[in-house]
Write a protein that holds these residues in place. Sequence first.
Motif, PDB file in Angstrom:
ATOM      1  N   SER A 115      47.653 -54.415  35.828  1.00 56.33           N
ATOM      2  CA  SER A 115      46.834 -54.431  34.621  1.00 56.33           C
ATOM      3  C   SER A 115      47.684 -54.068  33.401  1.00 56.33           C
ATOM      4  CB  SER A 115      45.679 -53.429  34.747  1.00 56.33           C
ATOM      5  OG  SER A 115      44.803 -53.802  35.793  1.00 56.33           O
ATOM      6  N   TYR A 157      43.624 -54.825  28.235  1.00 56.04           N
ATOM      7  CA  TYR A 157      42.346 -55.375  28.661  1.00 56.04           C
ATOM      8  C   TYR A 157      42.468 -56.867  28.979  1.00 56.04           C
ATOM      9  CZ  TYR A 157      40.602 -51.072  26.505  1.00 56.04           C
ATOM     10  OH  TYR A 157      40.381 -49.760  26.169  1.00 56.04           O
ATOM     11  N   ASN A 158      41.809 -57.281  30.082  1.00 55.11           N
ATOM     12  CA  ASN A 158      41.728 -58.703  30.452  1.00 55.11           C
ATOM     13  C   ASN A 158      43.093 -59.363  30.584  1.00 55.11           C
ATOM     14  OD1 ASN A 158      39.090 -58.608  28.143  1.00 55.11           O
ATOM     15  ND2 ASN A 158      38.773 -58.785  30.340  1.00 55.11           N
TER      16      ASN A 158
END
Length: 278
Positions: free
Chosen positions: A170, A173-174
């Motif tokens: 990760s 975000y996204n």
Amino acid sequence: MMKKIKIKDFVVGDNKKFVLIAGPCVIEDEQSAMDIARYLKKIATKLDIPFIFKASYDKANRTSIKSYRGPGAQKGLAILKTIKDKLDIPVLSDVHRFEEIDEAAKILDVVQVPAFLCRQTDFILEIANKARVINIKKGQFLAPWDMANVIEKARTAGNDRIMITERGASFGYNNLVFDVRSLPILREMGYPVIFDATHSVQLPGGQGTCSGGQRDMVKYLARAAVAAGVDGLFFEVHRDPDKALCDGANSLYLNDMEKLLATLKQIDSLVKKQSRSI
């Protein structure tokens, strides 16, 4: 020394040629799954690449409640058994529920632990207890060295037929990023390492009610992984990814696979040959 894992008539790990794990994200229907498996087997046979067919029977971790999940355990496992028997190929699928482990382990040559469940101790122990071979996906939230604890859990259950799959980390975000350093770090733990090239370009939840992806980046990441000496490659493929019911944005066109695999085989041969001579 790296653990060698025998699956059907080939070995994964120990500096052998990379194994191909590929198929649609999810079983959409029996005929399309069979057609994809048959096509991939033909290519793999032509290129002399060991092949495991992958398809999910139930995607229990979709972004939206409205997302297509698959045919379910009973029907989906029956389809995978048919493909396995008719085409004489090993099959892999991910399991998300304790209730499905027994039946899945009877049919699947490789039982996969989803990335989001790789920290679930009891789940890891139960699958390791039942599966012939276990493929554990590294969570997007883990550093590569954190997987040593996950491997130890599986080994505690008495199963050392373990593969570890890197699928990106990760980044904000996204978004996911792939750090190629992860592959040699994971391989130092002594078990075969698979690189999931298509999920590593996923944009989780990036389209609101579903995930996005950067399909055009897959080939570059796959080349880098093979150059790093990875033991296997994982691809999700579809005849028309834009119409796929799941993960189409990061899935490859089936017709593009032969050319890509031929290139990757050349890189793999060079890298593994050099490694054997050291």
